[in-house]
Design a protein around this motif. Sequence first.
Motif, PDB file in Angstrom:
ATOM      1  N   HIS A 157       0.763  -1.172   0.112  1.00 16.38           N
ATOM      2  CA  HIS A 157      -0.026   0.140   0.000  1.00 16.38           C
ATOM      3  C   HIS A 157       0.858   1.195  -0.059  1.00 16.38           C
ATOM      4  CE1 HIS A 157      -3.247   2.546   1.107  1.00 16.38           C
ATOM      5  NE2 HIS A 157      -2.541   3.124   2.009  1.00 16.38           N
ATOM      6  N   VAL A 158       0.355   2.198  -0.827  1.00 16.33           N
ATOM      7  CA  VAL A 158       1.108   3.421  -0.661  1.00 16.33           C
ATOM      8  C   VAL A 158       0.447   4.465   0.079  1.00 16.33           C
ATOM      9  CG1 VAL A 158       1.953   5.241  -1.972  1.00 16.33           C
ATOM     10  CG2 VAL A 158       2.164   3.017  -2.726  1.00 16.33           C
ATOM     11  N   LEU A 207       5.296  -2.370 -10.045  1.00 14.60           N
ATOM     12  CA  LEU A 207       4.491  -2.754  -8.945  1.00 14.60           C
ATOM     13  C   LEU A 207       3.930  -1.118  -8.595  1.00 14.60           C
ATOM     14  CD1 LEU A 207       6.677  -4.730  -6.582  1.00 14.60           C
ATOM     15  CD2 LEU A 207       4.926  -5.547  -7.980  1.00 14.60           C
ATOM     16  N   PHE A 208       4.322  -0.400  -9.262  1.00 18.38           N
ATOM     17  CA  PHE A 208       3.792   0.961  -8.744  1.00 18.38           C
ATOM     18  C   PHE A 208       3.649   1.751 -10.073  1.00 18.38           C
ATOM     19  CE2 PHE A 208       6.730  -0.270  -5.550  1.00 18.38           C
ATOM     20  CZ  PHE A 208       6.082   0.017  -4.339  1.00 18.38           C
ATOM     21  N   GLU A 209       2.417   2.566  -9.839  1.00 15.10           N
ATOM     22  CA  GLU A 209       1.814   3.411 -11.073  1.00 15.10           C
ATOM     23  C   GLU A 209       1.914   4.862 -10.728  1.00 15.10           C
ATOM     24  OE1 GLU A 209      -1.334   1.635 -12.592  1.00 15.10           O
ATOM     25  OE2 GLU A 209      -2.414   2.166 -10.959  1.00 15.10           O
ATOM     26  N   ILE A 210       2.459   5.903 -11.276  1.00 12.08           N
ATOM     27  CA  ILE A 210       2.416   7.257 -10.861  1.00 12.08           C
ATOM     28  C   ILE A 210       1.254   8.044 -11.428  1.00 12.08           C
ATOM     29  CG2 ILE A 210       3.669   9.292 -10.616  1.00 12.08           C
ATOM     30  CD1 ILE A 210       5.069   6.957  -9.363  1.00 12.08           C
ATOM     31  N   THR A 265       1.989  11.247  -7.556  1.00 16.20           N
ATOM     32  CA  THR A 265       1.942  10.296  -6.380  1.00 16.20           C
ATOM     33  C   THR A 265       1.992   8.691  -6.936  1.00 16.20           C
ATOM     34  OG1 THR A 265       0.471  12.161  -5.523  1.00 16.20           O
ATOM     35  CG2 THR A 265       0.221   9.700  -4.582  1.00 16.20           C
ATOM     36  N   ALA A 266       2.361   8.099  -6.187  1.00 12.51           N
ATOM     37  CA  ALA A 266       2.464   6.569  -6.407  1.00 12.51           C
ATOM     38  C   ALA A 266       1.431   5.753  -5.957  1.00 12.51           C
ATOM     39  CB  ALA A 266       3.625   6.076  -5.819  1.00 12.51           C
ATOM     40  N   HIS A 267       0.945   4.824  -6.597  1.00 10.72           N
ATOM     41  CA  HIS A 267      -0.093   3.907  -6.124  1.00 10.72           C
ATOM     42  C   HIS A 267       0.091   2.432  -6.668  1.00 10.72           C
ATOM     43  CE1 HIS A 267      -3.172   6.964  -6.140  1.00 10.72           C
ATOM     44  NE2 HIS A 267      -2.520   7.656  -7.098  1.00 10.72           N
ATOM     45  N   GLY A 269      -2.720  -2.478  -9.430  1.00  9.13           N
ATOM     46  CA  GLY A 269      -4.004  -3.573  -9.261  1.00  9.13           C
ATOM     47  C   GLY A 269      -4.634  -3.187  -7.769  1.00  9.13           C
ATOM     48  N   ASP A 270      -4.712  -4.371  -7.161  1.00  7.28           N
ATOM     49  CA  ASP A 270      -5.381  -4.536  -5.610  1.00  7.28           C
ATOM     50  C   ASP A 270      -4.128  -4.255  -4.915  1.00  7.28           C
ATOM     51  OD1 ASP A 270      -4.196  -6.932  -5.926  1.00  7.28           O
ATOM     52  OD2 ASP A 270      -6.067  -7.900  -5.442  1.00  7.28           O
ATOM     53  N   GLY A 271      -2.827  -4.171  -5.213  1.00  6.52           N
ATOM     54  CA  GLY A 271      -1.542  -3.991  -4.425  1.00  6.52           C
ATOM     55  C   GLY A 271      -0.951  -5.408  -4.221  1.00  6.52           C
TER      56      GLY A 271
END
Length: 70
Positions: A2-3, A21-24, A29-31, A34-36
């Motif tokens: 989680h971010v 694993l991360f999209e900006i 801001t990073a997320h 998918g569902d993490g």
Amino acid sequence: MHVDQERCQGHNRCSAIAPDLFEIDDYGTAHAVGDGTVPEGRERAARLAVDNCPEYAVSISDDRAEETRQ
Ligand code: F3S
């Protein structure tokens, strides 16, 4: 994984370490993608991202990942 959106300041180290694993978003801001859920074999990269975020914004709550956090 989680971010924390409140903590993330857009350093983008997480996405540099694990772009899968991360999209900006448009605000930098990073997320988690998918569902993490961290895919099998990518736990080490996720842990590296946790350790490298200067804002301590990335966390892993998965039991399996906890084991690799040592
Ligand atoms: Fe944000 Fe940390 Fe990544 S500040 S962009 S979660 S390295």
